[in-house]
Design a protein around this motif. Structure first.
Motif, mmCIF file in Angstrom:
data_model
loop_
_atom_site.group_PDB
_atom_site.id
_atom_site.type_symbol
_atom_site.label_atom_id
_atom_site.label_comp_id
_atom_site.label_asym_id
_atom_site.label_seq_id
_atom_site.Cartn_x
_atom_site.Cartn_y
_atom_site.Cartn_z
ATOM 1 N N SER A 89 -44.016 -16.500 4.384
ATOM 2 C CA SER A 89 -44.766 -17.639 3.864
ATOM 3 C C SER A 89 -44.277 -18.010 2.452
ATOM 4 N N ALA A 90 -44.018 -16.998 1.607
ATOM 5 C CA ALA A 90 -43.498 -17.276 0.261
ATOM 6 C C ALA A 90 -42.124 -17.923 0.351
ATOM 7 N N SER A 91 -41.334 -17.469 1.293
ATOM 8 C CA SER A 91 -39.991 -18.029 1.479
ATOM 9 C C SER A 91 -40.102 -19.513 1.824
ATOM 10 N N ARG A 92 -41.029 -19.842 2.736
ATOM 11 C CA ARG A 92 -41.214 -21.257 3.108
ATOM 12 C C ARG A 92 -41.666 -22.054 1.887
ATOM 13 N N ALA A 93 -42.636 -21.501 1.160
ATOM 14 C CA ALA A 93 -43.171 -22.221 -0.004
ATOM 15 C C ALA A 93 -42.079 -22.424 -1.050
ATOM 16 N N MET A 94 -41.293 -21.399 -1.280
ATOM 17 C CA MET A 94 -40.289 -21.495 -2.343
ATOM 18 C C MET A 94 -39.132 -22.387 -1.933
ATOM 19 N N SER A 95 -38.685 -22.288 -0.697
ATOM 20 C CA SER A 95 -37.550 -23.127 -0.309
ATOM 21 C C SER A 95 -38.023 -24.564 -0.091
#
Ligand code: FES
Ligand code: FES
Length: 175
Positions: free
Chosen positions: A149-155
């Motif tokens: 989820s953090a990866s999606r938010a950050m990218s």
């Protein structure tokens, strides 16, 4: 006999005198008063003590405080900016990536480092990136969910920012 140590922790410079054998994790907790960095083993296996030294994830029980001399250390207390949680912290909150929470600071620091190196890791890369951290509550599924989820938010945030940049660069000039 003590030795001088000067380092920057979460953007603040500190100067202290410490025993050369003092571990960084003890320095952070007992001298600097930053108890968010945890100790959950005495064999350098659990990763609960993970911090960033000059941006690189390090188990702070495996280095002496004097080895961090002149370096920049980031602990879990320094990850949020201006009262806004780091996207990895927010994702752990949203996805319930913790149970008792004891391992959480270490996982968050390791995950923040992983996503900085590789903003869109595969499942295997997430596993590998977090293999130095143990959760005794075995909440691994939600931890991985939080990292995804953090990866999606950050990218996603990056994509949006570059889209805006491109958009503004090609915006038609009004007559
Ligand atoms: Fe550092 Fe366990 S306390 S790895
Ligand atoms: Fe309890 Fe990981 S949440 S040890």
């Amino acid at each position: 006999m003590t030795q001088p140590v000067a380092l920057t922790i979460n953007g603040r410079r500190r100067d202290d005198h410490v025993e050369p054998r003092l571990l960084l994790v003890h320095y952070l907790r007992e001298v600097a008063g930053l108890t968010g960095t945890h100790i959950a083993c005495d064999t350098s296996q659990c990763g609960a003590c993970t911090v960033l030294i000059d941006g690189e994830a390090v188990k702070s029980c495996s280095v002496f405080a004097v080895q961090a001399n002149d370096r920049e250390v980031t602990t879990i207390e320094g990850l949020a900016e201006g009262g806004t949680l780091h996207p990895v912290q927010q994702a752990f909150w949203n996805e319930h990536g913790l149970q008792c929470g004891f391992c959480t600071p270490g996982f968050i620091m390791a995950a923040a480092y992983l996503l900085k190196q590789n903003p869109t890791p595969t499942e295997e890369e997430i596993e590998r990136g977090l293999e130095g951290n143990l959760c005794r509550c075995t909440g691994y599924e939600n931890i991985r969910k939080a990292v995804r989820s953090a990866s999606r938010a950050m990218s996603g945030a990056k994509d949006e920012a570059s889209a805006q940049l491109v958009g503004s660069a090609v915006a038609p000039v009004e007559d």
